[in-house]
Scaffold this motif. Structure first.
Motif, PDB file in Angstrom:
ATOM      1  N   ASP A  57       0.824  -1.213   0.000  1.00  0.00           N
ATOM      2  CA  ASP A  57       0.000   0.000   0.000  1.00  0.00           C
ATOM      3  C   ASP A  57       0.857   1.263   0.000  1.00  0.00           C
ATOM      4  OD1 ASP A  57      -2.285  -1.507  -0.037  1.00  0.00           O
ATOM      5  OD2 ASP A  57      -2.632  -1.394   2.132  1.00  0.00           O
ATOM      6  N   ILE A  58       1.901   1.281   0.840  1.00  0.00           N
ATOM      7  CA  ILE A  58       2.720   2.511   0.902  1.00  0.00           C
ATOM      8  C   ILE A  58       3.514   2.690  -0.393  1.00  0.00           C
ATOM      9  CG2 ILE A  58       2.868   2.442   3.418  1.00  0.00           C
ATOM     10  CD1 ILE A  58       5.793   1.495   3.086  1.00  0.00           C
ATOM     11  N   LEU A  59       3.957   1.596  -1.008  1.00  0.00           N
ATOM     12  CA  LEU A  59       4.719   1.710  -2.254  1.00  0.00           C
ATOM     13  C   LEU A  59       3.828   2.133  -3.416  1.00  0.00           C
ATOM     14  CD1 LEU A  59       7.058  -1.412  -1.988  1.00  0.00           C
ATOM     15  CD2 LEU A  59       7.671   0.982  -1.640  1.00  0.00           C
ATOM     16  N   ALA A  60       2.532   1.889  -3.295  1.00  0.00           N
ATOM     17  CA  ALA A  60       1.585   2.307  -4.330  1.00  0.00           C
ATOM     18  C   ALA A  60       1.055   3.713  -4.107  1.00  0.00           C
ATOM     19  CB  ALA A  60       0.416   1.319  -4.404  1.00  0.00           C
ATOM     20  N   THR A 259      -3.829   9.482  10.582  1.00  0.00           N
ATOM     21  CA  THR A 259      -4.819   8.539  10.049  1.00  0.00           C
ATOM     22  C   THR A 259      -4.957   7.285  10.905  1.00  0.00           C
ATOM     23  OG1 THR A 259      -3.242   7.347   8.631  1.00  0.00           O
ATOM     24  CG2 THR A 259      -4.244   9.345   7.728  1.00  0.00           C
ATOM     25  N   SER A 260      -4.147   7.186  11.975  1.00  0.00           N
ATOM     26  CA  SER A 260      -4.184   6.040  12.912  1.00  0.00           C
ATOM     27  C   SER A 260      -3.917   4.701  12.226  1.00  0.00           C
ATOM     28  CB  SER A 260      -5.543   5.989  13.644  1.00  0.00           C
ATOM     29  OG  SER A 260      -5.715   7.143  14.430  1.00  0.00           O
ATOM     30  N   GLU A 261      -3.123   4.726  11.162  1.00  0.00           N
ATOM     31  CA  GLU A 261      -2.709   3.484  10.493  1.00  0.00           C
ATOM     32  C   GLU A 261      -1.262   3.184  10.891  1.00  0.00           C
ATOM     33  OE1 GLU A 261      -5.017   3.026   6.394  1.00  0.00           O
ATOM     34  OE2 GLU A 261      -3.921   4.915   6.486  1.00  0.00           O
ATOM     35  N   PHE A 262      -1.105   2.704  12.107  1.00  0.00           N
ATOM     36  CA  PHE A 262       0.234   2.502  12.645  1.00  0.00           C
ATOM     37  C   PHE A 262       0.985   1.391  11.924  1.00  0.00           C
ATOM     38  CE2 PHE A 262      -1.356   5.193  15.876  1.00  0.00           C
ATOM     39  CZ  PHE A 262      -0.257   5.736  16.531  1.00  0.00           C
ATOM     40  N   GLY A 263       0.292   0.411  11.388  1.00  0.00           N
ATOM     41  CA  GLY A 263       0.949  -0.633  10.621  1.00  0.00           C
ATOM     42  C   GLY A 263       1.647  -0.060   9.400  1.00  0.00           C
ATOM     43  N   LYS A 264       0.944   0.799   8.677  1.00  0.00           N
ATOM     44  CA  LYS A 264       1.551   1.423   7.494  1.00  0.00           C
ATOM     45  C   LYS A 264       2.643   2.416   7.907  1.00  0.00           C
ATOM     46  CE  LYS A 264      -2.545   0.978   4.544  1.00  0.00           C
ATOM     47  NZ  LYS A 264      -3.568   1.690   3.743  1.00  0.00           N
ATOM     48  N   GLY A 265       2.415   3.119   9.004  1.00  0.00           N
ATOM     49  CA  GLY A 265       3.432   4.050   9.478  1.00  0.00           C
ATOM     50  C   GLY A 265       4.737   3.360   9.823  1.00  0.00           C
ATOM     51  N   THR A 266       4.641   2.224  10.517  1.00  0.00           N
ATOM     52  CA  THR A 266       5.861   1.480  10.851  1.00  0.00           C
ATOM     53  C   THR A 266       6.470   0.836   9.612  1.00  0.00           C
ATOM     54  OG1 THR A 266       4.466  -0.396  11.498  1.00  0.00           O
ATOM     55  CG2 THR A 266       5.269   1.036  13.250  1.00  0.00           C
ATOM     56  N   ALA A 267       5.661   0.500   8.617  1.00  0.00           N
ATOM     57  CA  ALA A 267       6.201  -0.012   7.355  1.00  0.00           C
ATOM     58  C   ALA A 267       7.061   1.056   6.673  1.00  0.00           C
ATOM     59  CB  ALA A 267       5.071  -0.457   6.431  1.00  0.00           C
ATOM     60  N   ILE A 268       6.584   2.297   6.702  1.00  0.00           N
ATOM     61  CA  ILE A 268       7.393   3.403   6.170  1.00  0.00           C
ATOM     62  C   ILE A 268       8.693   3.528   6.952  1.00  0.00           C
ATOM     63  CG2 ILE A 268       7.483   5.899   5.834  1.00  0.00           C
ATOM     64  CD1 ILE A 268       4.452   5.839   5.385  1.00  0.00           C
ATOM     65  N   ALA A 269       8.602   3.385   8.280  1.00  0.00           N
ATOM     66  CA  ALA A 269       9.801   3.480   9.116  1.00  0.00           C
ATOM     67  C   ALA A 269      10.807   2.388   8.780  1.00  0.00           C
ATOM     68  CB  ALA A 269       9.411   3.399  10.593  1.00  0.00           C
ATOM     69  N   VAL A 270      10.332   1.169   8.554  1.00  0.00           N
ATOM     70  CA  VAL A 270      11.235   0.062   8.218  1.00  0.00           C
ATOM     71  C   VAL A 270      11.917   0.317   6.881  1.00  0.00           C
ATOM     72  CG1 VAL A 270      11.328  -2.390   7.631  1.00  0.00           C
ATOM     73  CG2 VAL A 270       9.970  -1.631   9.594  1.00  0.00           C
ATOM     74  N   VAL A 271      11.154   0.770   5.886  1.00  0.00           N
ATOM     75  CA  VAL A 271      11.745   1.089   4.582  1.00  0.00           C
ATOM     76  C   VAL A 271      12.781   2.196   4.729  1.00  0.00           C
ATOM     77  CG1 VAL A 271      11.267   2.018   2.284  1.00  0.00           C
ATOM     78  CG2 VAL A 271       9.726   0.333   3.293  1.00  0.00           C
ATOM     79  N   PHE A 272      12.467   3.189   5.541  1.00  0.00           N
ATOM     80  CA  PHE A 272      13.381   4.313   5.763  1.00  0.00           C
ATOM     81  C   PHE A 272      14.683   3.844   6.414  1.00  0.00           C
ATOM     82  CE2 PHE A 272      14.882   7.751   8.578  1.00  0.00           C
ATOM     83  CZ  PHE A 272      15.155   8.716   7.626  1.00  0.00           C
ATOM     84  N   ILE A 273      14.594   2.955   7.406  1.00  0.00           N
ATOM     85  CA  ILE A 273      15.786   2.421   8.066  1.00  0.00           C
ATOM     86  C   ILE A 273      16.658   1.667   7.061  1.00  0.00           C
ATOM     87  CG2 ILE A 273      16.597   0.726   9.767  1.00  0.00           C
ATOM     88  CD1 ILE A 273      14.164   1.506  11.469  1.00  0.00           C
ATOM     89  N   LEU A 274      16.038   0.864   6.216  1.00  0.00           N
ATOM     90  CA  LEU A 274      16.797   0.123   5.203  1.00  0.00           C
ATOM     91  C   LEU A 274      17.495   1.075   4.234  1.00  0.00           C
ATOM     92  CD1 LEU A 274      14.294  -2.782   4.403  1.00  0.00           C
ATOM     93  CD2 LEU A 274      16.376  -2.892   5.800  1.00  0.00           C
ATOM     94  N   GLU A 275      16.819   2.154   3.858  1.00  0.00           N
ATOM     95  CA  GLU A 275      17.444   3.143   2.973  1.00  0.00           C
ATOM     96  C   GLU A 275      18.645   3.792   3.639  1.00  0.00           C
ATOM     97  OE1 GLU A 275      14.746   6.003   1.351  1.00  0.00           O
ATOM     98  OE2 GLU A 275      13.199   4.504   0.997  1.00  0.00           O
ATOM     99  N   CYS A 276      18.509   4.150   4.915  1.00  0.00           N
ATOM    100  CA  CYS A 276      19.618   4.781   5.645  1.00  0.00           C
ATOM    101  C   CYS A 276      20.805   3.833   5.757  1.00  0.00           C
ATOM    102  CB  CYS A 276      19.155   5.212   7.031  1.00  0.00           C
ATOM    103  SG  CYS A 276      18.007   6.612   7.041  1.00  0.00           S
ATOM    104  N   LEU A 277      20.527   2.573   6.042  1.00  0.00           N
ATOM    105  CA  LEU A 277      21.607   1.581   6.136  1.00  0.00           C
ATOM    106  C   LEU A 277      22.310   1.418   4.799  1.00  0.00           C
ATOM    107  CD1 LEU A 277      19.924  -1.165   8.363  1.00  0.00           C
ATOM    108  CD2 LEU A 277      21.742   0.416   9.042  1.00  0.00           C
ATOM    109  N   PHE A 278      21.541   1.388   3.720  1.00  0.00           N
ATOM    110  CA  PHE A 278      22.124   1.220   2.385  1.00  0.00           C
ATOM    111  C   PHE A 278      22.990   2.418   2.017  1.00  0.00           C
ATOM    112  CE2 PHE A 278      21.740   1.750  -2.287  1.00  0.00           C
ATOM    113  CZ  PHE A 278      22.438   0.609  -2.659  1.00  0.00           C
ATOM    114  N   ILE A 279      22.496   3.614   2.286  1.00  0.00           N
ATOM    115  CA  ILE A 279      23.271   4.816   1.969  1.00  0.00           C
ATOM    116  C   ILE A 279      24.533   4.881   2.819  1.00  0.00           C
ATOM    117  CG2 ILE A 279      23.244   7.334   2.115  1.00  0.00           C
ATOM    118  CD1 ILE A 279      20.324   7.220   1.237  1.00  0.00           C
ATOM    119  N   SER A 280      24.429   4.524   4.105  1.00  0.00           N
ATOM    120  CA  SER A 280      25.611   4.490   4.966  1.00  0.00           C
ATOM    121  C   SER A 280      26.639   3.497   4.446  1.00  0.00           C
ATOM    122  CB  SER A 280      25.209   4.115   6.396  1.00  0.00           C
ATOM    123  OG  SER A 280      24.358   5.085   6.951  1.00  0.00           O
TER     124      SER A 280
END
Length: 294
Positions: A57-60, A259-280
């Motif tokens: 959903d977040i990627l779409a 929007t109280s969609e914490f599942g999607k919010g944490t999914a964004i957080a996980v993707v963001f962490i992976l991006e930061c690790l990759f860039i580092s």
């Protein structure tokens, strides 16, 4: 062979406390977030397992990619504009008299120690369409057609916020570069002076190459700090107009708390962490790979 294993054992024994602390405080807290990202969660209770649907959903979502575009715009401003300007400021400070150097050091650090809210509110007044500083200057020199409603127009809102971020932290990066310059042995400069090298040649052949470790640190700090860009957006535009000034962190906040969609919010957080690790990883892999020893 015994010497080999004793050395490996010593490395493990001395690194174990740091690894344990890293696991407890950095790795373990991520596990509940990853689990939450696989569920439909409203912030209070789990409403059901959805697997990778939150990620789909977040990627779409168009807002997700708009947030990424804005985030990497800030990263680009911070890295490709901020770092060269910070380095030039540091080189400029290095050749000043002690009294002027103290003045510039204080001036450089002052924006960084100010509250983000104070800085954001100050720049909001600069961008005010009717009586703000920038539009007033443009009108006074006959360029009224260049005036904008800086924080509400699509083409100007993110560059305007990025300029605020750049102004606040350019001095801090300059101080890091300046500290690195002061660690370079003086005998390099004395030899260059004897050979008749100009200031530009000294900077290009000695100072900048020997600052590669500091440059790597400042690059990581600036890149990851820019990716975590949130406070200025929250104060200056609240993500508006519409979703045009949301960053990844702001999008995560909006999805989870608005929007109280914490599942999607944490999914964004996980993707963001992976991006930061990759860039580092990329910076660690390709920038300043050899350790300098003076």
């Amino acid at each position: 062979m015994n010497k080999y294993y004793s050395t490996k054992l010593s490395i493990f024994v001395f690194s174990a406390p740091a690894l344990i602390l890293f696991t407890v405080f950095c790795v373990y807290p991520l596990l509940p977030e990853i689990l939450m990202s696989l569920n439909n969660h409203d912030g209070f209770r789990t409403l059901g397992f959805v697997g990778l649907d939150n990620y789909k959903d977040i990627l779409a979502s168009a807002s997700f990619w708009t947030a990424h575009k804005n985030t990497y715009l800030i990263v680009g401003i911070s890295v490709f504009m901020g770092l060269p300007l910070s380095l030039m400021f540091a080189l400029f400070m290095d050749v000043q008299t002690p009294k002027l150097r103290r003045f510039f050091k204080t001036s450089a650090m002052l924006p960084a120690i100010l509250s983000v809210t104070v800085v954001a509110e100050m720049w909001i007044s600069f961008y005010e369409p009717t009586w703000g500083l920038f539009n007033s200057i443009l009108r006074s020199i006959g360029l009224e057609s260049w005036t904008h409603s800086w924080l509400t127009e699509k083409n100007t809102v993110m560059p305007s916020i990025g300029l605020t971020f750049l102004w606040q932290y350019i001095g801090l990066n300059a101080m890091l570069f300046y500290t690195g310059i002061k660690t370079i042995p003086k005998n390099y400069y004395e030899a260059a002076l004897i050979d008749g090298a100009s200031f530009t040649q000294v900077c290009l052949r000695i100072t900048i190459p020997l600052l590669q470790d500091v440059t790597k640190y400042v690059l990581i700090l600036s890149t990851l700090g820019s990716m975590a860009f949130y406070s200025q957006v929250r104060v200056m535009t609240a993500g508006g107009p519409g979703d045009l000034s949301r960053t990844v962190i702001y999008q995560m906040y909006y999805v989870a708390f608005e929007t109280s969609e914490f599942g999607k919010g944490t999914a964004i957080a996980v993707v963001f962490i992976l991006e930061c690790l990759f860039i580092s990883f990329l910076i660690q892999r390709f920038v300043a790979r050899e350790k300098l020893e003076f």
